[in-house]
Design a protein around this motif. Structure first.
Motif, PDB file in Angstrom:
ATOM      1  N   THR A 157      28.484   4.345 -16.427  1.00 17.60           N
ATOM      2  CA  THR A 157      28.776   5.706 -16.094  1.00 17.60           C
ATOM      3  C   THR A 157      27.412   6.392 -16.365  1.00 17.60           C
ATOM      4  O   THR A 157      26.768   7.045 -15.747  1.00 17.60           O
ATOM      5  N   ALA A 158      26.596   6.102 -17.381  1.00 27.66           N
ATOM      6  CA  ALA A 158      25.298   6.775 -17.975  1.00 27.66           C
ATOM      7  C   ALA A 158      24.362   6.460 -16.626  1.00 27.66           C
ATOM      8  O   ALA A 158      23.640   7.329 -16.453  1.00 27.66           O
ATOM      9  N   ALA A 159      24.248   5.127 -16.001  1.00 28.26           N
ATOM     10  CA  ALA A 159      23.357   4.781 -15.023  1.00 28.26           C
ATOM     11  C   ALA A 159      23.618   5.839 -13.819  1.00 28.26           C
ATOM     12  O   ALA A 159      22.695   6.288 -13.120  1.00 28.26           O
ATOM     13  N   MET A 160      24.913   6.019 -13.750  1.00 24.03           N
ATOM     14  CA  MET A 160      25.105   6.698 -12.355  1.00 24.03           C
ATOM     15  C   MET A 160      24.936   8.246 -12.647  1.00 24.03           C
ATOM     16  O   MET A 160      24.670   8.891 -11.666  1.00 24.03           O
ATOM     17  N   ILE A 164      24.327  15.648  -3.708  1.00 24.59           N
ATOM     18  CA  ILE A 164      23.943  15.872  -5.040  1.00 24.59           C
ATOM     19  C   ILE A 164      22.928  16.625  -5.365  1.00 24.59           C
ATOM     20  O   ILE A 164      23.048  17.857  -6.381  1.00 24.59           O
ATOM     21  N   LYS A 165      22.136  16.813  -4.285  1.00 26.77           N
ATOM     22  CA  LYS A 165      20.969  17.954  -4.672  1.00 26.77           C
ATOM     23  C   LYS A 165      21.329  19.385  -4.479  1.00 26.77           C
ATOM     24  O   LYS A 165      20.637  20.382  -5.016  1.00 26.77           O
ATOM     25  N   LYS A 183      29.483  19.274  -7.721  1.00 26.91           N
ATOM     26  CA  LYS A 183      30.067  18.324  -8.508  1.00 26.91           C
ATOM     27  C   LYS A 183      30.207  16.985  -7.384  1.00 26.91           C
ATOM     28  O   LYS A 183      30.981  17.309  -6.657  1.00 26.91           O
ATOM     29  N   VAL A 184      29.602  15.990  -7.852  1.00 29.35           N
ATOM     30  CA  VAL A 184      29.706  14.760  -6.934  1.00 29.35           C
ATOM     31  C   VAL A 184      30.444  13.698  -7.995  1.00 29.35           C
ATOM     32  O   VAL A 184      29.790  13.337  -8.917  1.00 29.35           O
ATOM     33  N   PHE A 229      25.434  11.857 -10.184  1.00 22.45           N
ATOM     34  CA  PHE A 229      26.713  12.116 -10.317  1.00 22.45           C
ATOM     35  C   PHE A 229      27.282  12.467 -11.627  1.00 22.45           C
ATOM     36  O   PHE A 229      26.736  12.574 -12.492  1.00 22.45           O
ATOM     37  N   ASP A 230      28.379  13.485 -11.415  1.00 22.07           N
ATOM     38  CA  ASP A 230      28.905  14.328 -12.276  1.00 22.07           C
ATOM     39  C   ASP A 230      29.654  13.386 -13.385  1.00 22.07           C
ATOM     40  O   ASP A 230      29.557  13.470 -14.449  1.00 22.07           O
TER      41      ASP A 230
END
Length: 511
Positions: free
Chosen positions: A254-257, A226-227, A231-232, A262-263
């Motif tokens: 989705t918002a939390a992830m 991710i760093k 795109k993950v 996460f993309d």
């Protein structure tokens, strides 16, 4: 499986380890500070869980290493807890075998299965226990029954006939949970895994009350991916419903992830729909004309078990790709350069993703427990997600979502067959837990299930009972069923995706 659904000190330590590993990866810097984490996880100067605080911290050290994907250190050598951590702080790393490990000094060396006479024995005149013993292994000494373990064959007749229920069966928890009989004792009586038999279902690790059995993780590597800025994309198994608490609705997921980095997020129920369609067509084509029965393929521990113990039946296991792989390939088709992270309930999926044929499709596998560690490390609170960030995970059908519960795969496949050929009779049998799965295949081998569709799930209850889940099996089963019923479309044939993996819906960038 008596411990499932009970939050214990073992769960607490495991989840603190995942949180601290995630926090370590997000913060970066000098990773040698991992040596400070056992003191953070087990603070103070007095033991809380075991007889020694030094033992508690030593266990935490090994759990930290395994969560990062590092091997257990040899007991007879001096190695720092941070040894190898810099080399593993990378964005791409597969699981090094073995996946499931035993921390030997944490193992209680529990006694092997045997029958034991307790203090409840009344020394009765009838002594039926002695009368029914086929090996004459029981004597009455000072008015109490005594079992000669060298003669006992563990038939259990004594326990069944004791009027006071004074004879109990002692079973090693990890051994009892292993449906493959892959756990034995080493020379010191500690648990040892026969990896030729093990299918990495993870039932031993969630049933060991001493927290001595641990699987490796990829949290560290996923966060490094991710760093990098690449795109993950997370693909999430349908068992996710309710795993992160009552307020962690599918609309907020989705918002939390995305707050974790996460993309985007895709529901693996999409791949489950494709799997159901493919297996239905295979069944209609091959049973009974080309083969006597067909077994489902989606549970990797079940299919590996079948191939290990019943190699002659392996041609009858569906060749359909699992929902995880189908979803990953679908997403990779649109985003070939993206990392794909499967998030689910299953330890065996880690083993599946390590196969050379799957590595290019699935880059990371995390359990719900490990994902929860990421949420806590980033202080993601589902209560704080505003409505404008909600995103519907409205991709899978009801039948695709019900894959997570025992019997769900067979239902989804049957529903497809009924729609394609309403006149066709479909006979179905399913089993949950590897011991029951073995019985199912034994009967199938004997011809008892000719013409049947057979479903096997390694975990009792299905995927909702996987080794990486957070909630009770019964509660999760109800929530998944409710989520499936709420789907706009119910039959897998109604999916908006095609079996040739053409990506029909709009780009994931629109999520």
């Amino acid at each position: 499986m008596k411990m499932r659904g009970i939050y214990s000190s073992v769960n607490a330590i495991r989840r603190k380890v995942f949180t601290e590993v995630a926090r370590l990866a997000y913060e970066g810097g000098d990773y040698s500070r991992i040596s400070d984490l056992p003191y953070k996880i087990v603070p103070g100067s007095e033991a809380v869980y075991l007889e020694s605080i030094f033992l508690e911290r030593a266990i935490v050290e090994e759990r930290l290493r395994l969560a990062i994907g590092l091997p257990i250190r040899p007991i007879d050598e001096h190695n720092s807890v941070s040894d190898g951590i810099e080399e593993t702080a990378i964005a791409e790393k597969y699981y090094d075998p073995p996946l499931v490990n035993i921390i030997k000094f944490a193992c209680n060396a529990c006694p092997e299965t045997h029958y034991h006479v307790t203090d409840l024995c009344q020394g009765c005149l009838a002594h039926p226990c002695k009368e029914v013993c086929p090996k004459k292994a029981i004597d009455i000494i000072q008015r109490k029954s005594v079992i000669d373990q060298s003669m006992c064959i563990n038939c259990g007749k004594c326990a069944d006939n004791c009027p006071y229920n004074a004879i109990t069966k002692i079973v090693r928890p990890c051994q009892n949970a292993c449906g493959m009989d892959a756990i034995k004792s080493d020379e010191r009586g500690r648990a040892e895994i026969d990896y030729d038999k093990c299918v990495s279902c993870g039932m031993c690790l969630v049933n060991c009350p001493f927290g001595a059995i641990v699987d490796k993780g990829q949290i560290f590597q996923l966060i490094h991916a991710i760093k990098t800025g690449k795109k993950v994309i997370a693909i999430v198994a349908p068992a996710f419903v309710g795993q992160f608490g009552a307020n962690a609705t599918p609309e907020k997921l989705t918002a939390a992830m995305k707050r974790l980095g996460f993309d985007s997020v895709v529901e693996v129920a999409v791949g489950a729909d494709l799997c159901a369609i493919e297996e239905a067509k295979d069944f209609m084509r091959d049973v009974p004309e080309k083969q006597p029965f067909m077994a489902t393929s989606c549970c990797p521990a079940w299919s590996v078990m079948a191939k290990k113990l019943f190699p002659e039946l392996s041609p009858y296991i569906s060749m359909a790709l699992t929902p995880m792989v189908l979803t990953a390939r679908m997403v990779k088709k649109e985003f070939p350069d993206a990392y794909i992270a499967f998030i689910g309930p299953c330890a065996a999926k880690k083993l599946e993703a390590s196969r050379r044929s799957i590595r290019s499709d699935v880059d990371f596998v995390l359990t719900f427990e490990e994902l929860m560690g990421m949420f806590e490390a980033k202080n993601v609170n589902f209560d704080d997600i505003p409505e404008e960030e909600y995103t519907e995970l409205n991709h899978g059908t009801g039948d695709g979502r019900i894959f997570a519960v025992s019997g769900g795969v067979a239902k989804a496949v049957s529903d497809v067959i009924k729609k394609l050929d309403p006149e066709r009779e479909i006979k179905v049998e399913h089993a949950q837990g590897l011991r029951e799965c073995r019985k199912l295949l034994t009967l199938a081998k004997a011809g008892k299930y000719n013409g049947y569709l057979l479903e096997g799930m390694a975990c009792p209850g299905g995927c909702v009972a996987g080794a990486g889940t957070l909630q009770s099996v019964s509660n999760s089963s109800k929530l998944v069923a409710k989520y499936a019923n709420e789907a706009e479309k119910q039959n897998s044939l109604e999916t908006e995706y095609s079996i040739d993996l053409d990506f029909i819906k709009p780009s994931l960038d629109n999520q």
